[in-house]
Design a protein around this motif. Structure first.
Motif, PDB file in Angstrom:
ATOM      1  N   GLY C 156      -6.285 -10.403 -10.201  1.00  0.00           N
ATOM      2  CA  GLY C 156      -6.556 -11.618  -9.436  1.00  0.00           C
ATOM      3  C   GLY C 156      -6.904 -11.391  -7.980  1.00  0.00           C
ATOM      4  N   LEU C 157      -7.637 -10.324  -7.693  1.00  0.00           N
ATOM      5  CA  LEU C 157      -7.947 -10.044  -6.292  1.00  0.00           C
ATOM      6  C   LEU C 157      -9.439  -9.822  -6.065  1.00  0.00           C
ATOM      7  CD1 LEU C 157      -5.017  -7.611  -5.432  1.00  0.00           C
ATOM      8  CD2 LEU C 157      -5.325  -9.928  -4.591  1.00  0.00           C
ATOM      9  N   THR C 158     -10.260 -10.386  -6.929  1.00  0.00           N
ATOM     10  CA  THR C 158     -11.694 -10.136  -6.849  1.00  0.00           C
ATOM     11  C   THR C 158     -12.251 -10.391  -5.453  1.00  0.00           C
ATOM     12  OG1 THR C 158     -11.822 -10.834  -9.124  1.00  0.00           O
ATOM     13  CG2 THR C 158     -13.892 -10.687  -7.925  1.00  0.00           C
ATOM     14  N   GLU C 159     -11.749 -11.413  -4.797  1.00  0.00           N
ATOM     15  CA  GLU C 159     -12.342 -11.779  -3.504  1.00  0.00           C
ATOM     16  C   GLU C 159     -11.944 -10.823  -2.374  1.00  0.00           C
ATOM     17  OE1 GLU C 159      -8.698 -14.483  -3.930  1.00  0.00           O
ATOM     18  OE2 GLU C 159     -10.023 -13.264  -5.176  1.00  0.00           O
ATOM     19  N   HIS C 160     -11.007  -9.917  -2.657  1.00  0.00           N
ATOM     20  CA  HIS C 160     -10.551  -9.013  -1.593  1.00  0.00           C
ATOM     21  C   HIS C 160     -11.164  -7.622  -1.707  1.00  0.00           C
ATOM     22  CE1 HIS C 160      -7.736 -12.000  -0.272  1.00  0.00           C
ATOM     23  NE2 HIS C 160      -7.203 -12.086  -1.478  1.00  0.00           N
ATOM     24  N   ILE C 161     -12.194  -7.511  -2.510  1.00  0.00           N
ATOM     25  CA  ILE C 161     -12.746  -6.197  -2.839  1.00  0.00           C
ATOM     26  C   ILE C 161     -13.191  -5.412  -1.609  1.00  0.00           C
ATOM     27  CG2 ILE C 161     -15.120  -7.062  -3.180  1.00  0.00           C
ATOM     28  CD1 ILE C 161     -15.111  -5.210  -5.745  1.00  0.00           C
ATOM     29  N   ASP C 162     -13.644  -6.120  -0.565  1.00  0.00           N
ATOM     30  CA  ASP C 162     -14.177  -5.438   0.612  1.00  0.00           C
ATOM     31  C   ASP C 162     -13.216  -5.392   1.784  1.00  0.00           C
ATOM     32  OD1 ASP C 162     -16.577  -4.229   0.105  1.00  0.00           O
ATOM     33  OD2 ASP C 162     -17.659  -6.148   0.091  1.00  0.00           O
ATOM     34  N   LYS C 163     -11.935  -5.584   1.498  1.00  0.00           N
ATOM     35  CA  LYS C 163     -10.968  -5.547   2.594  1.00  0.00           C
ATOM     36  C   LYS C 163     -10.255  -4.217   2.641  1.00  0.00           C
ATOM     37  CE  LYS C 163     -10.019 -10.429   3.059  1.00  0.00           C
ATOM     38  NZ  LYS C 163      -9.108 -11.511   2.695  1.00  0.00           N
ATOM     39  N   TYR C 164      -9.695  -3.941   3.812  1.00  0.00           N
ATOM     40  CA  TYR C 164      -8.829  -2.764   3.925  1.00  0.00           C
ATOM     41  C   TYR C 164      -7.412  -3.162   3.519  1.00  0.00           C
ATOM     42  CZ  TYR C 164     -12.378   0.003   6.254  1.00  0.00           C
ATOM     43  OH  TYR C 164     -13.510   0.712   6.521  1.00  0.00           O
ATOM     44  N   PRO C 165      -6.633  -2.213   3.005  1.00  0.00           N
ATOM     45  CA  PRO C 165      -5.272  -2.536   2.567  1.00  0.00           C
ATOM     46  C   PRO C 165      -4.459  -3.248   3.637  1.00  0.00           C
ATOM     47  CG  PRO C 165      -5.833  -0.331   1.843  1.00  0.00           C
ATOM     48  CD  PRO C 165      -6.988  -0.822   2.679  1.00  0.00           C
ATOM     49  N   SER C 166      -4.650  -2.861   4.909  1.00  0.00           N
ATOM     50  CA  SER C 166      -3.845  -3.473   5.968  1.00  0.00           C
ATOM     51  C   SER C 166      -4.135  -4.967   6.132  1.00  0.00           C
ATOM     52  CB  SER C 166      -4.103  -2.752   7.292  1.00  0.00           C
ATOM     53  OG  SER C 166      -5.479  -2.822   7.612  1.00  0.00           O
ATOM     54  N   GLN C 167      -5.261  -5.422   5.546  1.00  0.00           N
ATOM     55  CA  GLN C 167      -5.591  -6.853   5.664  1.00  0.00           C
ATOM     56  C   GLN C 167      -4.969  -7.672   4.535  1.00  0.00           C
ATOM     57  OE1 GLN C 167      -9.814  -5.653   5.773  1.00  0.00           O
ATOM     58  NE2 GLN C 167     -10.034  -7.046   7.511  1.00  0.00           N
ATOM     59  N   LEU C 168      -4.262  -7.001   3.631  1.00  0.00           N
ATOM     60  CA  LEU C 168      -3.672  -7.694   2.477  1.00  0.00           C
ATOM     61  C   LEU C 168      -2.166  -7.836   2.642  1.00  0.00           C
ATOM     62  CD1 LEU C 168      -5.499  -5.786  -0.417  1.00  0.00           C
ATOM     63  CD2 LEU C 168      -6.201  -7.918   0.699  1.00  0.00           C
ATOM     64  N   SER C 169      -1.591  -8.811   1.938  1.00  0.00           N
ATOM     65  CA  SER C 169      -0.139  -8.933   1.926  1.00  0.00           C
ATOM     66  C   SER C 169       0.442  -7.820   1.061  1.00  0.00           C
ATOM     67  CB  SER C 169       0.257 -10.287   1.342  1.00  0.00           C
ATOM     68  OG  SER C 169       0.070 -10.268  -0.065  1.00  0.00           O
ATOM     69  N   GLY C 170       1.747  -7.643   1.171  1.00  0.00           N
ATOM     70  CA  GLY C 170       2.401  -6.604   0.377  1.00  0.00           C
ATOM     71  C   GLY C 170       2.174  -6.796  -1.115  1.00  0.00           C
ATOM     72  N   GLY C 171       2.290  -8.049  -1.557  1.00  0.00           N
ATOM     73  CA  GLY C 171       2.108  -8.329  -2.981  1.00  0.00           C
ATOM     74  C   GLY C 171       0.692  -8.007  -3.433  1.00  0.00           C
ATOM     75  N   GLN C 172      -0.274  -8.356  -2.586  1.00  0.00           N
ATOM     76  CA  GLN C 172      -1.669  -8.050  -2.927  1.00  0.00           C
ATOM     77  C   GLN C 172      -1.899  -6.547  -2.958  1.00  0.00           C
ATOM     78  OE1 GLN C 172      -3.325 -10.377   0.255  1.00  0.00           O
ATOM     79  NE2 GLN C 172      -3.922 -12.050  -1.116  1.00  0.00           N
ATOM     80  N   GLN C 173      -1.307  -5.859  -1.974  1.00  0.00           N
ATOM     81  CA  GLN C 173      -1.459  -4.404  -1.956  1.00  0.00           C
ATOM     82  C   GLN C 173      -0.891  -3.784  -3.225  1.00  0.00           C
ATOM     83  OE1 GLN C 173      -0.680  -2.067   1.621  1.00  0.00           O
ATOM     84  NE2 GLN C 173      -0.510  -3.927   2.813  1.00  0.00           N
ATOM     85  N   GLN C 174       0.253  -4.293  -3.649  1.00  0.00           N
ATOM     86  CA  GLN C 174       0.861  -3.706  -4.837  1.00  0.00           C
ATOM     87  C   GLN C 174       0.011  -3.989  -6.069  1.00  0.00           C
ATOM     88  OE1 GLN C 174       2.323  -1.251  -5.668  1.00  0.00           O
ATOM     89  NE2 GLN C 174       4.516  -1.589  -5.379  1.00  0.00           N
ATOM     90  N   ARG C 175      -0.636  -5.155  -6.102  1.00  0.00           N
ATOM     91  CA  ARG C 175      -1.509  -5.441  -7.250  1.00  0.00           C
ATOM     92  C   ARG C 175      -2.722  -4.517  -7.233  1.00  0.00           C
ATOM     93  NH1 ARG C 175      -0.991 -11.423  -5.712  1.00  0.00           N
ATOM     94  NH2 ARG C 175      -2.956 -11.878  -6.793  1.00  0.00           N
ATOM     95  N   VAL C 176      -3.234  -4.231  -6.029  1.00  0.00           N
ATOM     96  CA  VAL C 176      -4.330  -3.259  -5.939  1.00  0.00           C
ATOM     97  C   VAL C 176      -3.852  -1.900  -6.442  1.00  0.00           C
ATOM     98  CG1 VAL C 176      -5.880  -2.013  -4.385  1.00  0.00           C
ATOM     99  CG2 VAL C 176      -5.453  -4.439  -4.012  1.00  0.00           C
ATOM    100  N   ALA C 177      -2.617  -1.542  -6.050  1.00  0.00           N
ATOM    101  CA  ALA C 177      -2.087  -0.244  -6.457  1.00  0.00           C
ATOM    102  C   ALA C 177      -1.970  -0.163  -7.979  1.00  0.00           C
ATOM    103  CB  ALA C 177      -0.734   0.003  -5.806  1.00  0.00           C
TER     104      ALA C 177
END
Lengths: 257, 217, 272
Positions: C156-177
């Motif tokens: 559920g993070l398609t819209e964040h594809i071009d962001k750096y990890p530091s621009q995401l919340s912890g939960g979003q970062q973990q989903r990317v991970a």
């Protein structure tokens, strides 16, 4: 190598040791004088002390040495004994680096300690002598260690001015033997051993100083993961030269962390 | 004695040539020290002591012995081994090698500052060693050590006059020659001394600025 | 626990998988200095199973995951993954410590999600997901990006594809991970307290993603967590650890509602 040549080298080593000791003593005095002035309450005093420090950290030690050896006598028609001219040049240059170490360490003492001194209505001199310097001193030793080694290496420059130190002796031996690999290898080893002795001595001093104010030696390995790079630079291994001390502090004009 | 401005004027053409040589030495020496220092720092992270110990020893040795002697060593010993370089090349190699042992420490601190989780993540993804270094670790490490590297460039600048002893025509050597020809030492050497301060001080202020910008973010 | 009825390896063409044991710990001992973290540990996990490791902190759960990920090596004993020794190889009939190449080969089957995410901060989300598929699996850039997009959609993070990890919340970062780990198509996914570093309101999003993965794929999961409800939802088996040993194991219904061991009761009483 003949024994006569070895004798020459031994004399050179003795000159190098003397130069290192005297220049370090001068540098230490300069460092404390200007380091303390940098924390003076009058801005003009701080500014002037800052000018001295920036000029001597900004200039090249060798160029300054040339200036003392060749320009000073012409301008003031007063010729220093080469040995003392060398001590002056080295002491003033490395003293400027040392002053920044002293300033940094003094300012790192907890403000509450200074306030306690005020509360006890100590004079400024008493505060320095009784509170600030005793606490700051152990922190100064590791960077002083690196500075001493840089100063030792700097003493080799005096050979260019004709002072008969180790480097000078090496040159004579090279001319006598028409062979350079061996003598320069020995020379490098001699400096390496001297640097090692300084390092050992300074570490013993640090242990003593820290014990004096009831603080244990920090183990180089006791590094917190994830600490900032500045912290890292500070703690990297006690072996010979901590990069920040040799680098941003001692060898360059960069600011203090 | 009198300060003679005409002696300063006479020295100026030589001086600018000297500045050019000094900057040349500085640029090439920096490149060598940046590159070689990185090699040292990575070798110090090798997994076998057969690499780390010799590299550490070599580094300690070079860093704790005078650059001046190292210059003589290269200048006199290399020809004995039938390696012929120009004095400029010899000087650049010596100063680059000397400073590589300082930059190695800087890189090492930067590498140590990268969280261990980054290495672990690279392992978990099975990234090859080279990829881990160049795509993951170094980009994070180097950014933070740029100011420290810059400070060593300034240090190196102040050590370039040593190359005069092997005859490299940098600023100090030009001043010496000028003095020898005209018997006016005061002006050329003073000009060179002032020039160092004028270059080094603003450069160090710039590094302090960069330190605040890059490191403390 | 040795459940043996399962054999779901049809997806993974790994000829060396013997029977159903995808992961097998055999008398594994791990020490830190004089402290014994794992004490002659034996257990195995069948392919496709979701196993949760529970127990008090310091009981060795995380160490098991780190051993499997080859972030550390056991002092004694052997670990097998897909029938291959993990940190050993057989040479002339004898077991010797494995070379880098062998470890790399076996490690391909394993992915891990960390407590602290450990995304690469110098890369955008997309490159975090494509870096390893391109440089380890040899996928083309297009294939890798295609795979990355699918996975980002899954988490559920398609819209964040071009962001750096530091621009995401912890939960979003973990989903990317999580997506990054899955991009390698591992047989085994290791989850190391993946919600412990998150703010409470972000935990649910991550757990939902993991539930989804657990229920819709046949990936084998080893999970260290303090989220007991989550453990109950997704686990086929629960292993209760104490002092470096498995003291009790079984289906979650059994362990959570009717534990046999006194230590298990104490532990569950404290966390539930």
């Amino acid at each position: 190598m003949t024994s006569g040549l070895w004798e020459l080298v031994l004399k050179g080593i003795w000159i190098t040791v003397q130069l290192t000791v005297f220049s370090s003593a001068l540098a230490l005095a300069v460092a404390f004088a200007f380091g303390i002035l940098r924390t003076h309450r009058l801005w003009i005093v701080r500014f002037l002390a800052g000018c001295y420090i920036e000029v001597f950290r900004g200039t090249s030690a060798l160029v300054f040495m040339f200036w003392i050896f060749f320009v000073l006598p012409l301008m003031f028609s007063y010729q220093l004994v080469p040995m003392w001219a060398a001590v002056l040049a080295l002491g003033l240059t490395y003293g400027a680096y040392g002053a920044e170490v002293v300033r940094g360490a003094l300012q790192a003492v907890a403000p509450a300690q200074r306030e306690a001194g005020v509360a006890l209505s100590f004079t400024r001199g008493q505060q320095l002598r009784k509170i600030l310097i005793p606490q700051a001193w152990p922190e100064m030793i590791p960077p002083f260690n690196n500075l001493s080694i840089e100063l030792l290496k700097g003493t080799a420059l005096v050979s260019i001015m004709g002072v008969g130190d180790t480097a000078f002796a090496a040159n004579l031996v090279r001319l006598a033997l028409q062979e350079s690999a061996e003598i320069y290898t020995y020379t490098l080893l001699i400096y390496f051993v001297l640097a090692f002795v300084i390092s050992r001595g300074m570490r013993a001093l640090e242990r003593k100083a820290k014990a004096g104010i009831g603080r244990p030696m920090e183990k180089p390995a006791a590094r917190k993961p994830g600490a900032g790079v500045l912290q890292m630079l500070k703690k990297v291994d006690g072996k010979a030269v901590d990069p920040q001390h040799a680098g941003t502090r001692a060898r360059s004009a960069g600011g203090d962390a | 004695m009198e300060w003679d401005w005409s002696a300063v004027d006479d020295f100026m053409p030589e001086f600018w040539d000297g500045v050019l040589t000094t900057l040349q030495v500085l640029a090439l020496g920096s490149l060598i020290s940046f590159g070689l220092g990185l090699v040292w720092a990575m070798a110090l992270r090798a997994r076998t002591r057969f690499i780390t110990w010799p590299v550490a020893l070599i580094n300690e040795f070079i860093r704790n012995t005078p650059l001046l002697i190292q210059l003589f060593f290269f200048f006199f010993v290399l020809p004995e081994w039938d390696v012929q370089f120009s004095t400029l090349t010899t000087g650049v190699l010596a100063i680059g090698l000397h400073y590589s042992t300082y930059t190695a420490q800087v890189y090492r601190a930067g590498i140590d500052g990268v969280p261990v989780g980054q290495w672990e993540a690279a392992t978990a993804l099975n990234l090859p060693r080279g990829r881990t270094w160049f795509a993951v670790i170094l980009p994070q490490a180097i950014r933070r050590v740029i100011p420290a590297l810059g400070n060593y460039v300034i240090s190196m600048l102040k050590d370039t006059p040593m190359l005069a002893v092997i005859g490299v025509l940098e600023m100090l050597q030009r001043a010496r020659q000028q003095g020898a020809e005209t018997f006016q030492f005061v002006e050329p050497i003073t000009v060179v001394g002032v020039a160092f301060i004028l270059i080094a001080y603003p450069a160090s202020v710039l590094m302090r600025f960069l330190e605040r910008r890059l490191v403390q973010q | 626990m040795s459940s043996s009825e399962h054999n779901e390896n049809s997806e993974h063409t790994n000829p060396a998988v013997d029977g159903s044991e995808l992961i097998k710990f055999d008398n594994v001992t791990k020490r830190f200095g004089s402290k014994v973290v794992l004490d002659n540990l034996c257990f195995d996990v069948s392919s496709g199973k979701h196993v949760t490791l529970i127990g008090p902190s310091g009981s060795g759960k995380t160490t098991i995951l780190r051993l499997l990920m080859t972030l550390m090596k056991p002092e004694e004993g052997t670990i097998k993954v897909g029938g291959h020794y993990l940190t050993h190889e057989e040479k002339g009939g004898k077991l010797v410590p494995a070379g880098e190449k062998h470890i790399r080969e076996v490690r391909k089957n394993i992915g891990m999600v960390f407590q602290q995410f450990n995304l690469f901060p110098n890369m955008k989300v997309l490159r975090n997901l494509t870096e390893a598929p391109v440089h380890v699996l040899g996928l083309s850039k297009e294939e890798a990006e295609q795979r990355a997009r699918e996975l980002l959609e899954l988490v559920g993070l398609t819209e964040h594809i071009d962001k750096y990890p530091s621009q995401l919340s912890g939960g979003q970062q973990q989903r990317v991970a999580i997506a990054r780990a899955l991009a390698m198509r591992p047989q085994v996914l290791l989850l190391d307290e993946v919600t412990s570093a998150l703010d409470p309101e972000l935990v649910a999003g991550v757990l939902d993603v993991l539930r989804d993965i657990a229920h819709t794929t046949d990936i084998t999961m080893l999970c260290v967590t303090h989220e007991m409800n989550f453990a109950r939802d997704i686990s086929d088996d629960v292993l209760m650890f104490d002092a470096g040993r498995v003291i009790e194991s079984g289906a979650p219904e059994k362990i959570f509602s009717d534990p046999e061991h006194e230590r298990t009761r104490e532990f569950l009483g404290a966390v539930l």
